[in-house]
Design a protein around this motif. Structure first.
Motif, PDB file in Angstrom:
ATOM      1  N   PRO A  70       0.774  -1.079   0.027  1.00 51.46           N
ATOM      2  CA  PRO A  70       0.119  -0.120  -0.176  1.00 51.46           C
ATOM      3  C   PRO A  70       0.912   1.208   0.029  1.00 51.46           C
ATOM      4  N   PRO A  71       0.278   2.195  -0.351  1.00 47.84           N
ATOM      5  CA  PRO A  71       1.115   3.745  -0.451  1.00 47.84           C
ATOM      6  C   PRO A  71       1.190   3.975   1.026  1.00 47.84           C
ATOM      7  N   VAL A  72       2.361   4.556   1.359  1.00 48.51           N
ATOM      8  CA  VAL A  72       2.898   4.698   2.533  1.00 48.51           C
ATOM      9  C   VAL A  72       3.319   6.280   2.695  1.00 48.51           C
ATOM     10  N   SER A  73       2.480   7.079   3.310  1.00 56.62           N
ATOM     11  CA  SER A  73       3.129   8.776   3.692  1.00 56.62           C
ATOM     12  C   SER A  73       4.025   8.669   4.669  1.00 56.62           C
ATOM     13  N   VAL A  74       5.376   9.144   4.482  1.00 58.36           N
ATOM     14  CA  VAL A  74       6.260   9.627   5.407  1.00 58.36           C
ATOM     15  C   VAL A  74       6.743  11.134   5.540  1.00 58.36           C
ATOM     16  N   THR A  75       6.616  11.666   6.497  1.00 54.18           N
ATOM     17  CA  THR A  75       7.119  13.079   6.698  1.00 54.18           C
ATOM     18  C   THR A  75       8.003  13.174   7.824  1.00 54.18           C
ATOM     19  N   GLY A  76       8.887  14.094   7.943  1.00 60.40           N
ATOM     20  CA  GLY A  76       9.664  14.457   8.972  1.00 60.40           C
ATOM     21  C   GLY A  76      10.874  13.683   8.857  1.00 60.40           C
ATOM     22  N   LEU A  77      11.257  12.997   7.697  1.00 61.29           N
ATOM     23  CA  LEU A  77      12.297  12.199   7.944  1.00 61.29           C
ATOM     24  C   LEU A  77      13.743  12.772   7.514  1.00 61.29           C
ATOM     25  N   SER A  78      13.678  13.592   6.617  1.00 61.50           N
ATOM     26  CA  SER A  78      14.876  14.241   6.017  1.00 61.50           C
ATOM     27  C   SER A  78      15.876  14.521   7.067  1.00 61.50           C
TER      28      SER A  78
END
Length: 217
Positions: free
Chosen positions: A200-208
């Motif tokens: 499934p599509p997974v949204s990842v934020t704040g990783l960089s």
């Protein structure tokens, strides 16, 4: 402008999302909710979940184990040896935790995963969804080469989840638990196999800004 905690510890802003399921490093307020889930229990009487038998503890000690584990991993974190504990929330409600750890990740590019869910939340596919989210973080976000996990051979549910996600058997280990020999099945998922399977599509934020903390740059 005054600093905020994320300026020094960007992991606090890391978020993974698959539909209504969100994984995030727990705040202290989140920890209280997760401790409530652990207090209520995550395994049926007479079953075994972890080689370190914290799930067998009395309810208050189980809850405190969850809190201490998050605090300890935070304090011991280095890019060479880290353990990420993510609270799992469905529509904002705490249901369990998903863990991922690594040693010398910058060189080995290998992660280990584990998880637990409160009893009322088991059997609905959440274990699969939360593992898919953390595997996306490992392979797509951190460029891992492989992911490993393991489970007692007489605990079939997590083995089914792992094999459903493409893990392959990687030998066994024999250990002692409460003075008895227990056998665990090791499993391994390579990056190539992960890329070959639907997910499934997974949204990842704040990783960089977190990448240096993972030893991933």
């Amino acid at each position: 402008m005054p600093s905020v905690l994320a300026d020094y510890w960007p992991l606090v802003d890391l978020r993974l999302r698959v539909g209504a399921v969100e994984l995030r490093p727990p705040s202290d307020a989140d920890l209280a909710a997760l401790a409530d889930v652990a207090f209520a229990g995550m395994q049926e009487p007479g079953t075994r979940t972890f080689l370190t038998p914290w799930t067998d503890l009395p309810p208050l000690e189980r809850a405190r184990h969850v809190v201490r584990g998050v605090w300890t991993d935070r304090g011991d974190w280095t890019p060479e040896d880290w353990s990420l504990r993510l609270g799992v929330f469905v529509d904002g409600v705490a249901v369990g935790m998903q863990g991922m750890s690594a040693t010398s990740f910058g060189l080995l590019r290998e992660v280990r995963t584990w998880s637990w869910l409160g009893l009322p939340h088991q059997g609905a596919g959440l274990g699969t969804t939360m593992r898919q989210a953390v595997l996306h973080l490992a392979f797509s976000g951190l460029s891992a080469a492989c992911a490993t996990t393991g489970s007692f051979v007489d605990n079939p549910a997590p083995l089914r989840v792992s094999r459903k996600l493409g893990y392959e058997d990687d030998g066994i280990t024999r250990d002692l638990l409460h003075g008895e020999v227990v056998v665990s099945q090791r499993l391994r998922l390579t990056r190539a196999r992960w890329e070959s399977l639907p997910r499934p599509p997974v949204s990842v934020t704040g990783l960089s800004p977190c990448l240096p903390l993972f030893g991933a740059v």
